[in-house]
Structures are given as structure tokens and as C-alpha cells.
Design a protein around this motif. Structure first.
Motif, short mmCIF file in Angstrom:
data_model
loop_
_atom_site.label_atom_id
_atom_site.label_comp_id
_atom_site.label_asym_id
_atom_site.label_seq_id
_atom_site.Cartn_x
_atom_site.Cartn_y
_atom_site.Cartn_z
N HIS A 1 -79.38 65.71 -42.78
CA HIS A 1 -80.34 66.74 -42.39
C HIS A 1 -80.45 67.75 -43.43
CE1 HIS A 1 -80.98 65.05 -38.27
NE2 HIS A 1 -79.71 65.32 -38.17
N LYS A 2 -81.67 67.92 -43.96
CA LYS A 2 -82.06 68.77 -44.98
C LYS A 2 -82.20 70.27 -44.36
CE LYS A 2 -86.95 67.90 -45.42
NZ LYS A 2 -87.39 69.28 -44.93
N VAL A 3 -82.05 71.31 -44.97
CA VAL A 3 -82.41 72.67 -44.36
C VAL A 3 -83.90 72.73 -44.23
CG1 VAL A 3 -82.31 74.89 -44.52
CG2 VAL A 3 -80.36 73.60 -45.23
N ASP A 4 -84.63 72.97 -43.29
CA ASP A 4 -85.86 73.16 -42.90
C ASP A 4 -86.55 74.53 -43.24
OD1 ASP A 4 -86.93 70.46 -42.10
OD2 ASP A 4 -85.33 70.80 -40.75
N ARG B 1 -74.26 71.85 -37.22
CA ARG B 1 -74.71 71.06 -38.15
C ARG B 1 -75.18 69.67 -37.43
NH1 ARG B 1 -74.87 71.97 -43.46
NH2 ARG B 1 -73.37 73.81 -44.07
N THR C 1 -75.08 77.50 -39.94
CA THR C 1 -76.01 76.47 -40.01
C THR C 1 -76.46 76.26 -38.55
OG1 THR C 1 -75.45 75.53 -42.01
CG2 THR C 1 -77.00 74.06 -40.23
N THR D 1 -83.35 71.84 -39.21
CA THR D 1 -81.94 72.52 -39.32
C THR D 1 -82.34 73.92 -39.96
OG1 THR D 1 -80.90 70.22 -39.71
CG2 THR D 1 -79.94 72.07 -40.87
N GLN E 1 -80.66 77.42 -41.74
CA GLN E 1 -79.66 78.28 -42.56
C GLN E 1 -79.81 79.75 -42.50
OE1 GLN E 1 -76.96 76.60 -44.06
NE2 GLN E 1 -75.89 78.30 -44.32
#
Length: 223
Positions: free
Chosen positions: A20-23, A99, A180, A219, A221
Motif C-alpha cells: 500500500h502506497k501512501v495516498d 498499516r 500510518t 493509506t 501518513q
């Protein structure tokens, strides 16, 4: 079709959490970031523009929901806290600190009448599999527990907004800089003439006519 539904669920469950990349990067208030969406789930058909502005303090997650293109402002005036407000028009946030694809997460909803729904969801299958456990544990005194909400209707311009504050202690998450989170945001649209049918609109498409698909959560942060 059942076959394609099974494939969609299998693909979601097989995707590793670390993929999962940070959105979104969520700043400390008063700065904000926004989750915006204009499509229905799962079809991807157009949906009235919806926005959720986010920021945090040491003790609270601040969410401002904005529903544009509203024509009905439809709700049941007899419903109160933790009633089935999701049967009508609401904006929603599903929230989890961590996460991974959650099996337990917080479901927050608000309707145009400033009524909220506040519950932890137990969804061990992560995709609300039929025949598997699926349960809710309600926050019965949200205002006594530090929640706040203020909803304003602008019927002339077809907009309703709700400013909500959710205590981070609910997630053991105070002073959240550097953490996260996984979240998704939704909106339901209906009217006196179409009820109980609804348009289901969402930030991250779940691939199904269900909001409770946690591998689809975005996701975030906290910075």
C-alpha cells in the motif's frame, strides 16, 4: 457475477499490506489535506462531488465533510445517535491506526440532521464474507467521550457540510505525528422517491456494493 466477485475479493486479500502506497499526507491543524471523490462504487459512474478535509491535533482527528450537488438532504428526523442513519443520506469515515488491512476499525457517520453513528466494526474476514462474523461495538456517549460535530445545510447552493472531531485516544493514538493509518470515505445518496435504493459513492473503490472491504482502504501518513 459471483465468479468475478470472488476474483475481486481474492485479489484484495492476496495483496500484501506493505504494497500500500501512501495516498495522503495528513498535516497538523490548521493546515489540511483533502480526500475527494466523484464516482459511485463499484460501477465508477458519476457521483456528486464529495470532499473530506483532514488534519490532526495532539488529541483529535478533525474531519470536515462536504457534500456537493445535494438535492434532497434526506434523513429520518426520528433517528438519534447510533440509529440506522446509513439507510438514508450520510457521509462516512472508516478509520484504523496501523498499516495492515484491518479486521477491526472505527465506523463514523454523520447525516444532514447532525446525527452521528459511532461504532467499532468487527470484520475478521476483512470483506464481510457471508456466514462469517460481522459485528459492531457502539460508542454510546460520543459527546461525553470527547466527540464533537457541527453540520450546516446550504439548501440554496445544494451543499451540506459537517465538521467533526474524533478523539485520538479512541485508537491509542494521541500525538500521532509519524504514524500510518488506513481509512476510506463514503457518501450515500437517496431521496423520497428512490428510497430505500441508494447511490454508493466512495474515495477508494471497494470493487463491490459494500463499504466493508478493508484491503481497499487508503493509506494516510500523519506528518
Amino acid at each position: 457475477m459471483r465468479f468475478s466477485t470472488d476474483l475481486a475479493i481474492s485479489a484484495l486479500l492476496l495483496a500484501p499490506a506493505f504494497a500500500h502506497k501512501v495516498d495522503l499526507y495528513v498535516p497538523r491543524c490548521p493546515a489540511t489535506t483533502a480526500a475527494k471523490f466523484t464516482t459511485q462504487i463499484p460501477s465508477g459512474s458519476p457521483c456528486p462531488s464529495t470532499e473530506v478535509d483532514l488534519c490532526y491535533t495532539d488529541t483529535a482527528l478533525q474531519l470536515q465533510f462536504t457534500a456537493n450537488g445535494e438535492t434532497n438532504f434526506y434523513y429520518d428526523p426520528t433517528q438519534t445517535t447510533n440509529g440506522d442513519i446509513w439507510e438514508y443520506e450520510v457521509m462516512e469515515a472508516f478509520i484504523y491506526k496501523g498499516r495492515d488491512d484491518p479486521q477491526t476499525y472505527f465506523e463514523y457517520e454523520v447525516n444532514p440532521n447532525n446525527v452521528t453513528y459511532n461504532a467499532f466494526v468487527y470484520n475478521p474476514s476483512r470483506v464481510r464474507t457471508a456466514g462469517q462474523p460481522f459485528d459492531h461495538a457502539f460508542i454510546n456517549d460520543p459527546f461525553g467521550d470527547g466527540f464533537s460535530v457541527n453540520t450546516v445545510l446550504d439548501k440554496t447552493n445544494g451543499v451540506w457540510k459537517s465538521q467533526s472531531s474524533i478523539p485520538l485516544a479512541l485508537f491509542n493514538g494521541e500525538k500521532p505525528k509519524g504514524t500510518t493509518w488506513r481509512m476510506n470515505f463514503f457518501r450515500t445518496i437517496t431521496s423520497p422517491s428512490t428510497y430505500p435504493n441508494q447511490q454508493l459513492c466512495g474515495w477508494k473503490n471497494t470493487g463491490l456494493a459494500s463499504f466493508h472491504i478493508t484491503p481497499a482502504f487508503g493509506t494516510l501518513q500523519f506528518i
